[in-house]
Design an enzyme around this catalytic site. Sequence first.
Site, PDB file in Angstrom:
ATOM      1  N   THR A 164       4.461   5.124  -1.027  1.00 54.94           N
ATOM      2  CA  THR A 164       3.329   4.454  -1.672  1.00 54.94           C
ATOM      3  C   THR A 164       2.079   4.442  -0.521  1.00 54.94           C
ATOM      4  OG1 THR A 164       4.873   2.964  -2.948  1.00 54.94           O
ATOM      5  CG2 THR A 164       2.904   1.948  -2.187  1.00 54.94           C
ATOM      6  N   ARG A 191       9.407  -0.790 -15.664  1.00 58.52           N
ATOM      7  CA  ARG A 191       9.445  -1.390 -14.007  1.00 58.52           C
ATOM      8  C   ARG A 191       8.173  -1.584 -13.520  1.00 58.52           C
ATOM      9  NH1 ARG A 191       8.727  -0.403  -8.687  1.00 58.52           N
ATOM     10  NH2 ARG A 191       9.896  -1.785  -7.147  1.00 58.52           N
ATOM     11  N   ILE A 192       7.789  -2.754 -13.272  1.00 57.48           N
ATOM     12  CA  ILE A 192       6.448  -3.039 -12.268  1.00 57.48           C
ATOM     13  C   ILE A 192       6.805  -3.469 -11.083  1.00 57.48           C
ATOM     14  CG2 ILE A 192       4.386  -4.235 -12.235  1.00 57.48           C
ATOM     15  CD1 ILE A 192       4.647  -4.230 -15.266  1.00 57.48           C
ATOM     16  N   GLY A 193       6.087  -3.074  -9.974  1.00 58.59           N
ATOM     17  CA  GLY A 193       6.757  -3.494  -8.861  1.00 58.59           C
ATOM     18  C   GLY A 193       5.596  -4.324  -8.070  1.00 58.59           C
ATOM     19  N   ASP A 194       5.603  -4.591  -7.084  1.00 60.05           N
ATOM     20  CA  ASP A 194       4.774  -5.585  -6.039  1.00 60.05           C
ATOM     21  C   ASP A 194       3.319  -4.994  -5.977  1.00 60.05           C
ATOM     22  OD1 ASP A 194       6.070  -3.506  -4.086  1.00 60.05           O
ATOM     23  OD2 ASP A 194       4.588  -4.484  -2.944  1.00 60.05           O
ATOM     24  N   GLY A 215       7.304  -0.995   0.448  1.00 54.40           N
ATOM     25  CA  GLY A 215       8.598  -1.406   0.708  1.00 54.40           C
ATOM     26  C   GLY A 215       9.436  -1.800  -0.657  1.00 54.40           C
ATOM     27  N   GLY A 217      10.004  -3.324  -3.795  1.00 56.85           N
ATOM     28  CA  GLY A 217       8.956  -4.041  -4.440  1.00 56.85           C
ATOM     29  C   GLY A 217       9.661  -5.435  -5.165  1.00 56.85           C
TER      30      GLY A 217
HETATM   31  N1  ASP Z   1       6.331  -1.104  -3.295  1.00 59.87           N
HETATM   32  C1  ASP Z   1       6.725  -0.100  -4.086  1.00 59.87           C
HETATM   33  C2  ASP Z   1       7.569  -0.580  -5.337  1.00 59.87           C
HETATM   34  O1  ASP Z   1       8.382  -1.122  -5.210  1.00 59.87           O
HETATM   35  C3  ASP Z   1       7.432   1.199  -3.479  1.00 59.87           C
HETATM   36  C4  ASP Z   1       6.915   1.438  -1.925  1.00 59.87           C
HETATM   37  O2  ASP Z   1       5.994   0.703  -1.507  1.00 59.87           O
HETATM   38  O3  ASP Z   1       7.438   2.555  -1.505  1.00 59.87           O
HETATM   39  O4  ASP Z   1       7.024  -0.152  -6.404  1.00 59.87           O
END
Ligand code: ASP
Length: 293
Positions: A164, A191-194, A215, A217
């Site tokens: 990311t 799915r939606i992450g952080d 990291g 999410g």
């Molecule tokens: N934080 C991102 C997510 O969970 C993934 C990442 O940072 O590698 O979508």
Amino acid sequence: MTVGAVIVHGGAGSVPEERRAAHVAGCARAVEAGLEVLRAGGSALDAAQRAVEVLEDDPLFNAGYGACLNEAGEVELDAAVMDGAGLRFGGVCAMPPVRHPIAVARALLEEGRHALLADHGADAFAVAHGFERLSADALITPAARARLEAVRAGRAESGWAGGTVGAVAWDGAHVAAATSTGGMVGKARGRIGDSPIPGAGTLAEDGVGGVSATGHGEAILRSGTGHHVVAALRAGASASDAAASAIAALHSGTGSTGGVIVLDGAGRPGRANNTETMSWAYGTSTGERDAGW
Ligand code: ASP
């Protein structure tokens, strides 16, 4: 000369040793691109966006071209950008392929009507604002296909992909933060992450600072990592201490791992991660340069 600073990350995770130098070089190129924008008179927001665009174009990273694939083998992109001036924010999530999702997020920020758009809505907004809709496989690299195959075959765990990207920039007056990702390999559709959520993966507030997280999410969302960093800065912590305390809180609260890059309200850098690697680079318009993993 304009005063300014840019810090970027290329994702928390565990990049194999032989690829670490390339990840750091990619981050360093993004910093130079961001600083070039500041030199030309652009804002922190312009610089953070440009730095992320450079990383979205680089197939090494899990954003834009090279993004990881969901369980259906599709690209679904999350990206957000925040202007510390007026807490302006634009984010897109679970978005179909577009070359620079961060630029779509910026267009949403500029329009000012909504803060977040998902899936078909984000796609329609992008097309209406002149962005090219790409074919389903335009951003898919052989490496991304191989990672999904490994997960499907049980040779690798479904999980966050690493790679990311994010940037925080300061232009002497304002701070801005931007984050872009394909998310997690083998994630569920939708799915939606952080990354596109203000206060989780992306946050900026003038006079206080800005942060981009990476990291796991789901854990970063639950822990409010971005808010943790900004609250610590507001309470007087240095950028480094704010970064470290947010990652400590992420770990103690959720048992999970990740990383953050930070600039405080005067452009001073900090970063922390509890993963094996997190590629990063930092530079200022006065000639400072630093990078590592
Ligand atoms: N934080 C991102 C997510 O969970 C993934 C990442 O940072 O590698 O979508």
